[in-house]
Structures are given as structure tokens and as C-alpha cells.
Scaffold this motif. Structure first.
Motif, PDB file in Angstrom:
ATOM      1  N   ILE A 167       0.830  -1.205   0.000  1.00 12.75           N
ATOM      2  CA  ILE A 167       0.000   0.000   0.000  1.00 12.75           C
ATOM      3  C   ILE A 167       0.865   1.256   0.000  1.00 12.75           C
ATOM      4  CG2 ILE A 167      -1.983  -1.087   1.120  1.00 12.75           C
ATOM      5  CD1 ILE A 167      -1.028   0.228   3.753  1.00 12.75           C
ATOM      6  N   SER A 168       2.161   1.107   0.284  1.00 10.85           N
ATOM      7  CA  SER A 168       3.085   2.245   0.262  1.00 10.85           C
ATOM      8  C   SER A 168       3.773   2.402  -1.086  1.00 10.85           C
ATOM      9  CB  SER A 168       4.153   2.073   1.351  1.00 10.85           C
ATOM     10  OG  SER A 168       3.574   1.976   2.625  1.00 10.85           O
ATOM     11  N   TYR A 169       3.335   1.640  -2.079  1.00  8.53           N
ATOM     12  CA  TYR A 169       4.037   1.630  -3.365  1.00  8.53           C
ATOM     13  C   TYR A 169       4.167   3.028  -3.963  1.00  8.53           C
ATOM     14  CZ  TYR A 169       5.357   0.547  -8.140  1.00  8.53           C
ATOM     15  OH  TYR A 169       6.029   0.512  -9.343  1.00  8.53           O
ATOM     16  N   ASN A 170       3.121   3.832  -3.901  1.00 12.72           N
ATOM     17  CA  ASN A 170       3.105   5.121  -4.596  1.00 12.72           C
ATOM     18  C   ASN A 170       3.711   6.273  -3.805  1.00 12.72           C
ATOM     19  OD1 ASN A 170       1.970   4.215  -6.977  1.00 12.72           O
ATOM     20  ND2 ASN A 170      -0.122   4.471  -6.232  1.00 12.72           N
ATOM     21  N   TRP A 171       4.154   6.004  -2.578  1.00 13.65           N
ATOM     22  CA  TRP A 171       4.721   7.099  -1.795  1.00 13.65           C
ATOM     23  C   TRP A 171       6.118   7.446  -2.300  1.00 13.65           C
ATOM     24  CZ3 TRP A 171       9.107   8.008   1.018  1.00 13.65           C
ATOM     25  CH2 TRP A 171       9.103   9.163   1.813  1.00 13.65           C
ATOM     26  N   THR A 172       6.401   8.740  -2.433  1.00 15.77           N
ATOM     27  CA  THR A 172       7.756   9.200  -2.732  1.00 15.77           C
ATOM     28  C   THR A 172       8.066  10.398  -1.856  1.00 15.77           C
ATOM     29  OG1 THR A 172       6.985  10.635  -4.522  1.00 15.77           O
ATOM     30  CG2 THR A 172       7.740   8.421  -5.132  1.00 15.77           C
ATOM     31  N   LYS A 173       9.328  10.559  -1.517  1.00 18.30           N
ATOM     32  CA  LYS A 173       9.707  11.704  -0.706  1.00 18.30           C
ATOM     33  C   LYS A 173       9.724  12.963  -1.570  1.00 18.30           C
ATOM     34  CE  LYS A 173      14.745  11.678  -1.235  1.00 18.30           C
ATOM     35  NZ  LYS A 173      16.040  11.663  -0.517  1.00 18.30           N
ATOM     36  N   SER A 174       9.746  14.106  -0.923  1.00 16.00           N
ATOM     37  CA  SER A 174       9.777  15.377  -1.639  1.00 16.00           C
ATOM     38  C   SER A 174      11.161  15.618  -2.231  1.00 16.00           C
ATOM     39  CB  SER A 174       9.421  16.528  -0.696  1.00 16.00           C
ATOM     40  OG  SER A 174       8.121  16.368  -0.179  1.00 16.00           O
ATOM     41  N   PHE A 175      11.196  16.159  -3.448  1.00 13.04           N
ATOM     42  CA  PHE A 175      12.448  16.484  -4.113  1.00 13.04           C
ATOM     43  C   PHE A 175      12.515  17.981  -4.376  1.00 13.04           C
ATOM     44  CE2 PHE A 175      12.037  12.020  -5.077  1.00 13.04           C
ATOM     45  CZ  PHE A 175      13.339  11.556  -5.048  1.00 13.04           C
ATOM     46  N   ASP A 176      13.730  18.507  -4.401  1.00 19.51           N
ATOM     47  CA  ASP A 176      13.931  19.899  -4.774  1.00 19.51           C
ATOM     48  C   ASP A 176      13.457  20.088  -6.213  1.00 19.51           C
ATOM     49  OD1 ASP A 176      15.337  22.314  -5.835  1.00 19.51           O
ATOM     50  OD2 ASP A 176      16.195  22.339  -3.822  1.00 19.51           O
ATOM     51  N   GLU A 177      12.713  21.145  -6.464  1.00 21.87           N
ATOM     52  CA  GLU A 177      12.151  21.363  -7.795  1.00 21.87           C
ATOM     53  C   GLU A 177      13.208  21.651  -8.853  1.00 21.87           C
ATOM     54  OE1 GLU A 177       9.097  24.271  -7.706  1.00 21.87           O
ATOM     55  OE2 GLU A 177       7.665  22.976  -6.675  1.00 21.87           O
ATOM     56  N   SER A 178      14.443  21.940  -8.416  1.00 24.04           N
ATOM     57  CA  SER A 178      15.509  22.181  -9.388  1.00 24.04           C
ATOM     58  C   SER A 178      16.023  20.882 -10.004  1.00 24.04           C
ATOM     59  CB  SER A 178      16.673  22.920  -8.723  1.00 24.04           C
ATOM     60  OG  SER A 178      17.285  22.105  -7.728  1.00 24.04           O
ATOM     61  N   LEU A 179      15.679  19.754  -9.397  1.00 23.21           N
ATOM     62  CA  LEU A 179      16.154  18.470  -9.895  1.00 23.21           C
ATOM     63  C   LEU A 179      15.354  18.017 -11.112  1.00 23.21           C
ATOM     64  CD1 LEU A 179      16.652  16.574  -6.520  1.00 23.21           C
ATOM     65  CD2 LEU A 179      18.416  17.587  -7.960  1.00 23.21           C
TER      66      LEU A 179
END
Length: 329
Positions: free
Chosen positions: A263-275
């Protein structure tokens, strides 16, 4: 008897006592007392719980899983693992003895037979990057004491090159360009197990490290590492980054390993928008956060959930197919 364990622990004394987990007493459990721990000062744990096959145990003692089953404390001789990468989620990571928590995965479970009864080793069909096959007929294990996905050097080199990676000898890992390349230019990596597809997306397999103000280094989690099983086969090790996405089951009587989409498959951490060539301009369905409002504590009257012992940070997650680091509370 002196036993040198692979993580630097020296165990000398075999003892028998009652072990209590989640209020359940497990009598006459054999364990070894450790009088020296070298190179493990960073581990936030107080012991190791073996969950491998008996062949890997010292002194032919009974594993705690089999002891619980023999005493009727669990209805099935199996355990299952759910790891959640989201520290803010109401769903905690969990180790369940004797049952499977259907609320922690979606879809069906794919089972594959154990081919060598030591580390729950199974045979993987193949690995793809897009339509390019990286390798086929591969041996693999699942190990929560391993963070990344490790594989034979030749196969890992081929995989990372297909992703546009370059080897960084100082890190022992493959670096990718996460500044000028767009996220859509990275392919999914697909593992075929039991005829079913288990894919990791770019945001699931790229590790971003902040090396200073607006300075990032990015690596893949696919690390070259040659290790051989008892029959001389090179094998892959699927660590916690794989378990974040796939719920796993280890069935002792049927000698099989099961995998299902977490159920955690779609979770991603936040990334800097410059990446990734300005991430904010890239639309990806994978950028979402799995949320929930309820939490299962006991699966059935014959299933024991040990979520108290499993933490969210990588240093704390040290449970495994073969080993489970215990934090006393």
C-alpha cells in the motif's frame, strides 16, 4: 563454543529461557548470549532474532517461528513483512508471525518456491529496463539488513549503463545526472518473479544526496556486489528499498516466498524542484502520498504483529529473512 557472526558479534554461551513478544510467552527458546559487539555501534538495537531456515542456525536449535508453531501460538508457520518509508503515515511498519495482513497490500500475492532452504532463496525470471533484458534465471533473496538492491557486478553494470549511469569508485555506486535530465528520460526497472511484474520507477530507485546549497549528487540503488550461495550461484539481494514497495511473505511449510504490491508503493519523498530539469514541470502519477486513517494491530487471534519493534529510519530497520534486530522497550 565461540561463534564469530558476520556483523562483528562474538557469541559464546547458549541459553534457554522464555521469550515474550507482544504479550505472548514462548517457552524453552534457545538463544545465544553475545559478549562482544564490534563495528555495530550505530545499530539502535539490542539483539538479533533469526528468521532463516534451521540450516543457518547455530547448534541446530529451533527457530522462534517453529517454536511458536509447535506450541500452537500461531496458526500458520509463516511470517510477513510490511515496511513503510513514510515516517508521517499512520500505518507503521510491521512484522507479523503466523498470518498475512491483507490491509497492507493490494492485488494478489505471487508465490515462488524456495530453491535453497537457508536464506529463503528463490529463482527470479528476468530483469528488464524498458524492453531491454538485463539478465534471466537469477537467484535472489530478500534481506532487511541490506538497504539497497545488490547484484552480480556484470548484471548491475549492464543495468546501470542502460539507465545512463556512470560508476563512482569513491562511493562504490552508479551516479546518474538528476540535474539536466528530465524524470521522463529515466526508465522503469522491472523484475519478473513467478511470471509477474514488479517494477520500480525512477523516483523509487534514484537516491538524491544534498552535497551543499543547490548541489546534488544522485545515485541508483543498484549496487554491484558478487556473493555466492551454498551451491556456487551468484545471487541478488533485495533490501529495504524493494520492501518499501512490495509486501513479503515467508511460508515455512510450503517452502515459498510471496510478494504483493505494498500500500506504500506510490509514496515518494519530496524532491527539490531544481532536480530532473525542473521537477515541477514534470507530471508523474507516481508523485503521490499514500495515506490512511486506521491501523491494524492484530491480524487474527493466532497472528502476532510486532510493529512496535520496527522503526521507520534506515538505521532502525534491521529485521530480516534471516535476522531481526531487537530493540528492547
Amino acid at each position: 563454543m565461540e561463534i564469530i557472526f558476520r556483523l562483528g558479534m562474538v557469541m559464546e554461551l547458549f541459553s534457554i529461557d522464555t521469550v515474550t513478544m507482544n504479550g505472548i510467552e514462548i517457552k524453552n527458546q534457545t538463544f545465544t548470549e553475545c559478549n562482544s559487539i564490534n563495528g555495530t555501534s550505530s545499530l539502535l538495537s539490542d539483539g538479533i532474532l533469526g528468521l532463516s531456515y534451521p540450516d543457518l542456525k547455530f547448534n541446530n536449535d529451533t527457530t522462534i517461528l517453529i517454536n511458536m508453531w509447535n506450541r500452537g501460538l500461531i496458526s500458520k508457520p509463516l511470517f510477513s513483512i510490511y515496511l513503510n518509508p513514510d515516517k508521517n503515515s499512520s500505518y507503521e511498519s510491521g512484522l507479523i508471525f503466523g498470518d498475512i495482513d491483507s490491509s497492507k497490500y493490494t492485488g494478489s500475492i505471487t508465490y515462488v518456491p524456495v530453491v535453497i532452504q537457508i536464506y529463503w532463496e528463490f529463482l527470479m525470471d528476468s530483469i528488464y529496463v524498458n524492453s531491454t533484458i538485463i539478465n534471466s534465471s537469477l537467484y535472489a533473496i530478500i534481506d532487511t539488513t541490506t538497504t539497497f538492491i545488490l547484484g552480480p557486478t556484470q548484471s548491475i553494470d549492464t543495468l546501470n549503463i542502460a539507465l545512463g549511469g556512470t560508476y563512482d569508485s569513491s562511493a562504490g555506486m552508479y551516479k546518474v545526472d538528476c540535474i539536466t535530465r528530465s524524470l521522463s528520460s529515466f526508465s522503469n526497472v522491472t523484475f519478473i518473479v513467478g511470471g509477474e511484474v514488479f517494477s520500480l520507477t525512477p523516483l523509487q530507485y534514484i537516491l538524491t544526496l544534498n552535497n551543499g546549497v543547490n548541489d546534488y549528487l544522485c545515485y541508483t540503488i543498484f549496487v554491484p556486489f558478487n556473493i555466492y550461495d551454498s551451491r556456487g550461484n551468484l545471487y541478488w539481494i533485495f533490501g529495504t528499498y524493494f520492501l518499501y514497495r512490495f509486501y513479503s511473505i515467508f511460508d515455512f511449510v510450503n517452502n515459498q516466498v510471496g510478494l504483493a504490491t505494498s500500500i506504500s508503493y506510490n509514496w515518494t519523498k519530496s524532491f527539490d524542484e531544481s532536480l530532473f530539469n525542473n521537477l515541477s514541470k514534470t507530471t508523474q502519477s507516481i508523485i503521490s502520498t499514500a495515506s490512511s486513517s486506521t491501523q491494524t494491530t492484530i491480524v487474527t487471534s493466532m497472528g502476532i504483529q510486532m510493529n512496535t519493534f520496527i522503526r521507520h529510519t534506515l538505521n532502525d530497520i534491521a529485521l530480516l529473512v534471516g535476522l531481526f534486530f531487537i530493540k528492547t522497550v
